[in-house]
Design a protein around this motif. Structure first.
Motif, mmCIF file in Angstrom:
data_model
loop_
_atom_site.group_PDB
_atom_site.id
_atom_site.type_symbol
_atom_site.label_atom_id
_atom_site.label_comp_id
_atom_site.label_asym_id
_atom_site.label_seq_id
_atom_site.Cartn_x
_atom_site.Cartn_y
_atom_site.Cartn_z
ATOM 1 N N ALA A 1 17.790 17.819 11.711
ATOM 2 C CA ALA A 1 17.329 16.767 10.806
ATOM 3 C C ALA A 1 15.859 16.981 10.491
ATOM 4 C CB ALA A 1 17.546 15.390 11.424
ATOM 5 N N THR A 2 15.424 16.339 9.426
ATOM 6 C CA THR A 2 14.001 16.270 9.082
ATOM 7 C C THR A 2 13.561 14.821 9.210
ATOM 8 O OG1 THR A 2 14.260 18.111 7.530
ATOM 9 C CG2 THR A 2 12.259 16.784 7.344
ATOM 10 N N HIS A 3 12.430 14.620 9.888
ATOM 11 C CA HIS A 3 11.924 13.272 10.152
ATOM 12 C C HIS A 3 10.666 13.042 9.324
ATOM 13 C CE1 HIS A 3 10.037 10.274 13.232
ATOM 14 N NE2 HIS A 3 10.600 9.640 12.227
ATOM 15 N N TYR A 4 10.735 12.110 8.395
ATOM 16 C CA TYR A 4 9.595 11.701 7.578
ATOM 17 C C TYR A 4 9.081 10.371 8.134
ATOM 18 C CZ TYR A 4 11.665 14.949 4.145
ATOM 19 O OH TYR A 4 12.201 16.047 3.523
ATOM 20 N N GLY B 1 6.289 3.003 3.616
ATOM 21 C CA GLY B 1 6.160 2.442 4.945
ATOM 22 C C GLY B 1 7.402 2.511 5.790
ATOM 23 N N TYR B 2 8.377 3.350 5.400
ATOM 24 C CA TYR B 2 9.604 3.498 6.170
ATOM 25 C C TYR B 2 9.687 4.894 6.785
ATOM 26 C CZ TYR B 2 10.863 -0.552 3.328
ATOM 27 O OH TYR B 2 10.856 -1.775 2.711
ATOM 28 N N GLN B 3 10.289 4.973 7.959
ATOM 29 C CA GLN B 3 10.678 6.263 8.492
ATOM 30 C C GLN B 3 11.984 6.697 7.821
ATOM 31 O OE1 GLN B 3 9.969 6.978 12.876
ATOM 32 N NE2 GLN B 3 10.290 4.742 12.921
ATOM 33 N N VAL B 4 12.187 8.001 7.707
ATOM 34 C CA VAL B 4 13.439 8.539 7.171
ATOM 35 C C VAL B 4 13.903 9.656 8.093
ATOM 36 C CG1 VAL B 4 14.593 9.663 5.238
ATOM 37 C CG2 VAL B 4 12.787 7.977 4.797
ATOM 38 N N LEU B 5 15.135 9.571 8.539
ATOM 39 C CA LEU B 5 15.765 10.658 9.280
ATOM 40 C C LEU B 5 16.839 11.249 8.382
ATOM 41 C CD1 LEU B 5 15.707 12.070 12.069
ATOM 42 C CD2 LEU B 5 17.669 10.637 12.688
ATOM 43 N N TYR B 6 16.585 12.467 7.915
ATOM 44 C CA TYR B 6 17.459 13.134 6.953
ATOM 45 C C TYR B 6 18.229 14.217 7.709
ATOM 46 C CZ TYR B 6 18.672 14.961 2.285
ATOM 47 O OH TYR B 6 19.322 15.360 1.150
ATOM 48 N N GLN B 7 19.479 13.923 8.014
ATOM 49 C CA GLN B 7 20.261 14.771 8.905
ATOM 50 C C GLN B 7 21.307 15.585 8.145
ATOM 51 O OE1 GLN B 7 23.465 13.054 11.455
ATOM 52 N NE2 GLN B 7 22.177 13.727 13.166
ATOM 53 N N SER B 8 21.483 16.837 8.572
ATOM 54 C CA SER B 8 22.545 17.691 8.034
ATOM 55 C C SER B 8 23.787 17.556 8.904
ATOM 56 C CB SER B 8 22.094 19.151 7.999
ATOM 57 O OG SER B 8 21.073 19.337 7.056
ATOM 58 N N LEU C 1 13.642 2.349 10.005
ATOM 59 C CA LEU C 1 14.098 3.715 9.749
ATOM 60 C C LEU C 1 15.281 3.713 8.787
ATOM 61 C CD1 LEU C 1 14.278 6.739 11.963
ATOM 62 C CD2 LEU C 1 16.459 5.994 10.980
ATOM 63 N N VAL C 2 15.243 4.631 7.819
ATOM 64 C CA VAL C 2 16.341 4.830 6.877
ATOM 65 C C VAL C 2 17.032 6.139 7.242
ATOM 66 C CG1 VAL C 2 17.013 5.046 4.459
ATOM 67 C CG2 VAL C 2 15.043 3.613 5.082
ATOM 68 N N LEU C 3 18.320 6.079 7.504
ATOM 69 C CA LEU C 3 19.112 7.247 7.900
ATOM 70 C C LEU C 3 19.900 7.777 6.705
ATOM 71 C CD1 LEU C 3 20.318 9.129 10.108
ATOM 72 C CD2 LEU C 3 22.063 7.346 10.490
ATOM 73 N N LEU C 4 19.767 9.076 6.456
ATOM 74 C CA LEU C 4 20.549 9.773 5.443
ATOM 75 C C LEU C 4 21.307 10.896 6.137
ATOM 76 C CD1 LEU C 4 17.647 8.920 4.024
ATOM 77 C CD2 LEU C 4 18.634 10.115 2.070
ATOM 78 N N ARG C 5 22.621 10.964 5.934
ATOM 79 C CA ARG C 5 23.454 12.021 6.529
ATOM 80 C C ARG C 5 24.121 12.786 5.392
ATOM 81 N NH1 ARG C 5 27.711 9.190 9.477
ATOM 82 N NH2 ARG C 5 28.012 11.039 10.783
ATOM 83 N N PRO D 1 0.823 -1.213 0.000
ATOM 84 C CA PRO D 1 0.000 0.000 0.000
ATOM 85 C C PRO D 1 0.861 1.269 0.000
ATOM 86 C CG PRO D 1 0.178 -0.874 2.216
ATOM 87 C CD PRO D 1 0.879 -1.848 1.332
ATOM 88 N N SER D 2 0.213 2.398 -0.202
ATOM 89 C CA SER D 2 0.876 3.696 -0.150
ATOM 90 C C SER D 2 0.391 4.435 1.092
ATOM 91 C CB SER D 2 0.552 4.506 -1.409
ATOM 92 O OG SER D 2 1.134 5.787 -1.332
ATOM 93 N N TYR D 3 1.339 4.947 1.886
ATOM 94 C CA TYR D 3 1.006 5.611 3.135
ATOM 95 C C TYR D 3 1.092 7.136 2.987
ATOM 96 C CZ TYR D 3 1.579 0.986 5.177
ATOM 97 O OH TYR D 3 1.455 -0.349 5.474
ATOM 98 N N ARG D 4 0.252 7.819 3.723
ATOM 99 C CA ARG D 4 0.349 9.269 3.795
ATOM 100 C C ARG D 4 1.606 9.630 4.596
ATOM 101 N NH1 ARG D 4 -4.951 12.563 5.182
ATOM 102 N NH2 ARG D 4 -5.397 11.609 3.137
ATOM 103 N N VAL D 5 2.330 10.641 4.119
ATOM 104 C CA VAL D 5 3.614 10.997 4.717
ATOM 105 C C VAL D 5 3.446 12.188 5.659
ATOM 106 C CG1 VAL D 5 5.980 11.753 4.266
ATOM 107 C CG2 VAL D 5 4.857 10.140 2.697
ATOM 108 N N ARG D 6 3.963 12.019 6.879
ATOM 109 C CA ARG D 6 4.028 13.105 7.850
ATOM 110 C C ARG D 6 5.484 13.562 7.970
ATOM 111 N NH1 ARG D 6 -1.279 14.175 7.914
ATOM 112 N NH2 ARG D 6 -2.543 12.504 8.852
ATOM 113 N N VAL D 7 5.660 14.846 8.317
ATOM 114 C CA VAL D 7 7.011 15.414 8.363
ATOM 115 C C VAL D 7 7.184 16.256 9.620
ATOM 116 C CG1 VAL D 7 8.742 16.798 7.157
ATOM 117 C CG2 VAL D 7 7.048 15.511 5.832
ATOM 118 N N ARG D 8 8.295 16.059 10.314
ATOM 119 C CA ARG D 8 8.724 16.909 11.426
ATOM 120 C C ARG D 8 10.003 17.621 10.993
ATOM 121 N NH1 ARG D 8 10.423 13.232 15.594
ATOM 122 N NH2 ARG D 8 10.572 15.034 17.011
#
Length: 535
Positions: free
Chosen positions: A36-39, A73-80, A49-53, A14-21
């Protein structure tokens, strides 16, 4: 559903609605505040969770990947990384402060929404950051997806063959400076492209090279000055060498590279090291320049299959899959390099190239290299939009470039594997470079560069051994194989001043008279990894 999912045929089900912090504050181990931005997908509890730095900012138009992953269906933590996009601290080029990862992992394990399953993803610097992450044991880490990135920087990127990669180094300096000056705004960065190529060309000719950063950006760039001051074997580069971390990489690693990427040889060495360390490794190599393979159907689908398989408990693909350029065919290989027959093609007088060894003592071919007018590079493994496989005829018309060409091929010739050249040489100046470039010439006479390499000599030598970029290519029947020989590929490989003075401060330029031998007692040749015998 994201545009990327639709465009590349990777629609989730399925496709999930994406929330963002936004602007999530994370303390590094030394107290530095990182942002960071948390999807995350709505309605799922503690998904993987998928981590991007990254040092390249967050939330601009190019950042489609986090939303694509979150809707699956994955969390993403996109960090600077520190010193970039609002994160505190000082950015230090390719030296990543270990306190960033140490603090991030400690913080992450304390979050109630983290379920204890971690993946990492990223191209270029974001891939390099994954190798740095492996400096510590991370039991939650299940898979690393690395595109166009090495485990170390000194020899493969900065000093290939011993020559400083002036154009690529300054090209990255310009990219980062434009990004910082524009506040990581994509619009401002695009506007900053006006005149950028001209400024870069001029800066690459700066004497002494130490001042090229000021010529390019108007100010000093500390880490560029370190690059040109310290040779590749000096202690400065140790914090950028993460090859020893191979034993702490996750159980599954997905590597993706391009035949025309400047990091490809490093990635292939990393592939061998990971396999030897017992990791399950997938290697995908396509017809791409740096950073272009991820957002393709072949690249994105293969990576997502690996991610989904590992995080959803299925068996991931392993092994090697490459595009054989010249044929448009993807093929699966048992290993890299695959079984092949290294076959010499010998240089002959009058610019001929063939499989028969020279049988007589002919005089050498000669040319003069002048660093005041350095032999340029056209296309190839450069940073930026000028990279890739380009027509070399303008370059081959120069008097400082020799060419050796076969007769039209009677049948297809397919080569897959490493390419090397041995030149028997005599140089008027012992401190000089030799460059070899493999090309394919079609029936119209277009000479397309396929791969090249360089060796920098610091003392008198009679033999120059050059490792070219690896290749998987089919030369077509009726086409010809050509080898270029010269002593420069500026600014891809910075010009050799020829004085023996330190690279950073050399102020004098000395030409050199070059001789290439192709006789019975001094046979020069290119070794091609034949997957099929030449006809």
């Amino acid at each position: 559903m994201t545009l990327l999912s639709r465009l590349y045929g990777v629609r989730p089900s399925p496709s999930y609605r994406v929330r963002v912090r936004h602007d999530v504050a994370i303390p590094a181990a030394d107290g530095t505040r990182l942002l960071a931005t948390h999807y995350f997908p709505a309605g799922l509890r503690r998904p993987p969770l998928v981590l991007l730095r990254s040092p390249y900012g967050r939330g601009n138009a190019a950042d489609g990947l986090p939303r694509l992953l979150a809707e699956r269906g994955y969390q993403v933590l996109y960090q600077s990384l520190r010193g970039t996009a609002g994160s505190e601290g000082r950015f230090d080029g390719f030296v990543i402060d270990p306190a960033d990862a140490d603090g991030t992992l400690t913080w992450l394990r304390e979050q109630p929404w983290f379920g204890g399953v971690l993946a990492t993803w990223g191209a270029s610097y974001l891939g390099f950051a994954q190798w740095e992450l492996a400096a510590r044991e991370i039991p939650e880490w299940k898979i690393a997806l690395i595109q166009d990135a090495p485990s170390s920087f000194a020899h493969p990127f900065m000093y290939p063959g011993g020559a400083f990669a002036t154009g690529n180094a300054l090209g990255w300096v310009q990219l980062v400076d434009r990004m910082f000056a524009g506040g990581h705004s994509m619009i401002r960065q695009v506007l900053g492209l006006a005149g950028a190529s001209r400024r870069l060309r001029r800066a690459c000719l700066t004497v002494p090279l130490l001042d090229a950063d000021v010529a390019l950006t108007g100010h000093r760039v500390p880490w560029f000055r370190e690059w040109v001051t310290h040779g590749p074997d000096e202690a400065y580069w140790r914090p950028t060498d993460h090859r020893a971390n191979v034993g702490r990489m996750p159980p599954v690693v997905h590597l993706q590279g391009g035949w025309d990427d400047f990091f490809l040889p490093s990635m292939l060495a990393d592939h061998a090291a990971l396999v030897a360390a017992g990791r399950r490794v997938r290697l995908l190599v396509g017809p791409w320049t740096h950073g272009r393979g991820l957002y393709t159907r072949a690249g994105l689908r293969d990576a997502l299959h690996a991610l989904d398989s590992v995080l959803l408990g299925r068996e991931p693909r392993t092994g090697v899959r490459v595009m054989v350029t010249g044929s448009g065919r993807w093929t699966n290989l048992p290993s890299w390099p695959p079984p092949h027959e290294p076959t010499p093609w010998f240089l002959h007088p009058a610019g001929l190239l063939g499989t028969e060894a020279p049988a007589s003592d002919e005089p050498p071919s000669r040319y003069r290299y002048d660093p005041h007018d350095p032999t340029p590079a056209i296309g190839g493994t450069q940073v930026g939009w000028t990279s890739g496989r380009k027509d070399q005829r303008a370059l081959e018309s120069r008097p400082d470039v020799l060419t050796f060409t076969t007769e039209p091929l009677a049948g297809d010739v397919e080569v897959i594997g490493p390419v090397r050249v041995r030149l028997h040489v005599r140089a008027g100046n012992p401190r000089t470079d030799f460059v070899a470039r493999l090309c394919e010439v079609d029936q119209r006479g277009r000479s397309i560069g396929l791969c090249d390499g360089i060796i920098r000599l610091e003392s008198a030598a009679e033999v120059a051994d050059i490792e070219l970029w690896p290749l998987a290519h089919r030369f077509r029947r009726g086409h010809r194989i050509r080898l270029q020989v010269c002593s420069g590929a500026h600014p891809r490989y910075g010009r050799n001043p020829g004085t023996g003075q330190p690279l950073a401060t050399a102020g004098e330029l000395r030409p050199s008279e070059q001789e290439i031998f192709h006789s019975a007692d001094r046979p020069s040749a290119v070794w091609l990894p034949l997957a099929s015998s030449p006809s």
